[in-house]
Design a protein around this motif. Structure first.
Motif, PDB file in Angstrom:
ATOM      1  N   ARG A  56       0.379 -12.241   1.275  1.00 15.10           N
ATOM      2  CA  ARG A  56      -0.511 -13.180   0.271  1.00 15.10           C
ATOM      3  C   ARG A  56       0.671 -14.369   0.029  1.00 15.10           C
ATOM      4  O   ARG A  56       0.276 -15.311  -0.288  1.00 15.10           O
ATOM      5  N   ASP A  57       2.050 -13.972  -0.189  1.00 13.80           N
ATOM      6  CA  ASP A  57       2.934 -14.920  -0.367  1.00 13.80           C
ATOM      7  C   ASP A  57       4.109 -15.289   0.571  1.00 13.80           C
ATOM      8  O   ASP A  57       5.112 -15.593   0.158  1.00 13.80           O
ATOM      9  N   ARG A  77      -9.934  -7.242  -5.957  1.00 15.18           N
ATOM     10  CA  ARG A  77      -8.948  -7.340  -5.378  1.00 15.18           C
ATOM     11  C   ARG A  77      -8.182  -9.039  -5.291  1.00 15.18           C
ATOM     12  O   ARG A  77      -7.185  -9.224  -5.720  1.00 15.18           O
ATOM     13  N   ARG A 126       7.353  -6.376  -6.435  1.00  9.07           N
ATOM     14  CA  ARG A 126       7.512  -7.444  -5.723  1.00  9.07           C
ATOM     15  C   ARG A 126       9.110  -7.768  -5.175  1.00  9.07           C
ATOM     16  O   ARG A 126       9.410  -7.874  -3.912  1.00  9.07           O
ATOM     17  N   ARG A 166       0.975  -1.138   0.012  1.00  4.97           N
ATOM     18  CA  ARG A 166      -0.022  -0.012   0.055  1.00  4.97           C
ATOM     19  C   ARG A 166       1.012   1.253  -0.195  1.00  4.97           C
ATOM     20  O   ARG A 166       0.576   2.315  -0.596  1.00  4.97           O
ATOM     21  N   ASP A 193      -5.205 -10.688  -7.011  1.00  6.58           N
ATOM     22  CA  ASP A 193      -4.315 -11.412  -6.385  1.00  6.58           C
ATOM     23  C   ASP A 193      -4.030 -12.680  -6.656  1.00  6.58           C
ATOM     24  O   ASP A 193      -2.820 -13.223  -6.440  1.00  6.58           O
ATOM     25  N   ARG A 212      -2.693 -13.327 -10.704  1.00  8.46           N
ATOM     26  CA  ARG A 212      -1.558 -12.764 -11.300  1.00  8.46           C
ATOM     27  C   ARG A 212      -0.309 -13.886 -11.408  1.00  8.46           C
ATOM     28  O   ARG A 212      -0.452 -14.877 -10.768  1.00  8.46           O
TER      29      ARG A 212
END
Ligand code: DC
Length: 229
Positions: free
Chosen positions: A146-147, A185, A119, A50, A189, A192
Motif C-alpha cells: 500500500r505504501d 479495508r 508499520r 497479516r 487503509d 489512516r
C-alpha cells in the motif's frame, strides 16, 4: 585480420519495482509474473501485516492497547526464507499459516496496519530485503503493498498503482472463495494517518477493472524491458 570480440555485457544494475493498490486490484498476480519474467525477488508486504496481525491476535493483544502492542512487537523477531522467488517472513522462526488469509485476520488486519508502531517495526525489514535479493543473485525486487512507492521505496525504478471498481474486486475475492470486506479495508487503509493507501505522485496508474491480467503485465513489462533490456 580483425579479431572478433564479444560486445560488452549490458550494465546489470539492480532494479526496484513498487506495486501499490487496494485489495484484489491485481497486484499479487501481476507481481509474481513480473518476478518470473525478470528474475526478481517477489515481496508481498500484505502477508507481513497479516502475519503480525495473526501473531498479535494469538497473543491476545488488542489493536487499541498501544503499550501491549509495543511490548509484543519488541519480542517479535523477523527473518526471511525463500519460497521459490517469493520472500516469506518468519516470525520467531515460523512461517505464516493459511490462517493469515482467513476471515478473522481479514477483519482485523487494517486496524493493526494503521498503527504507526506496527508499520515502523516492518520498515527496516522491508528495505533490508534488497540485500536478501542481492545475496541470492536476483536481478531486482518487485514489492507489492500500500505504501511501497510512497514510503518504502519512493525512489524505486518503477512505481505502479493498480486500481479497479469495488464491485469487480469483490467479485474476484468471491471467485477465490474468500470472505473479505474489501470496501471497509480500503476505507481504513486510505484514511489512516500513517502511510495511507494512495497513488503516489508520479506513479503509473493502471485501471484493471476490465483489463485482462496478461495486458496489465504487458503494460508494466514493456516499460521495464525498455529500461533493462
Ligand atoms: O495486500 P493485502 O490485502 O493482503 O493486505 C492486507 C492488509 O495489510 C491491508 O488491508 C492493509 C495492510 N497493508 C498495509 O497497510 N501496507 C502494506 N504495504 C501492505 C498491506
Amino acid at each position: 585480420m580483425l579479431a572478433l570480440i564479444d560486445p560488452p555485457m549490458a550494465p546489470t544494475s539492480f532494479i526496484i519495482i513498487a506495486i501499490d493498490g487496494g485489495a484484489a486490484s491485481g497486484k499479487s498476480s501481476s507481481s509474481k509474473i513480473l518476478a518470473d519474467r525478470f528474475n526478481l525477488l517477489h515481496v508481498d508486504t500484505g502477508s507481513f501485516y497479516r502475519h503480525i496481525t495473526y501473531e498479535l491476535l494469538r497473543m491476545g493483544v488488542a489493536h487499541t492497547d498501544l503499550p501491549a502492542i509495543n511490548a509484543a512487537l519488541a519480542t517479535l523477531v523477523f527473518t526471511t526464507r525463500l519460497n521459490g522467488r517469493s520472500a516469506q517472513m518468519l516470525i520467531g522462526g515460523k512461517p505464516a499459516g493459511s490462517e493469515i488469509r482467513g476471515q478473522n485476520v481479514n477483519e482485523h488486519v487494517s486496524h493493526y496496519a494503521a498503527i504507526p508502531e506496527v508499520r515502523h517495526a516492518l520498515l527496516g525489514y522491508q528495505r533490508g530485503l534488497v540485500d536478501v535479493a542481492k545475496a541470492h543473485a536476483f536481478r531486482g525486487l518487485v514489492m507489492e503493498g500500500r505504501d511501497i512507492g510512497s514510503v518504502i521505496f519512493p525512489d524505486a525504478d518503477f512505481r505502479f498503482f493498480l486500481h479497479a471498481d469495488p464491485a469487480e474486486r469483490a467479485k474476484r475475492r468471491a471467485n477465490e472463495g474468500q470472505t473479505d470486506s474489501i470496501a471497509e479495508r480500503d476505507r481504513i487503509d486510505s484514511s489512516r494517518k500513517a502511510s495511507p493507501l494512495t497513488c503516489p505522485t508520479g506513479a503509473i496508474s493502471i485501471d484493471t477493472t476490465s483489463l485482462p491480467l496478461a495486458q496489465v503485465v504487458e503494460q508494466a513489462a514493456t516499460l521495464i524491458a525498455g529500461k533493462i533490456g
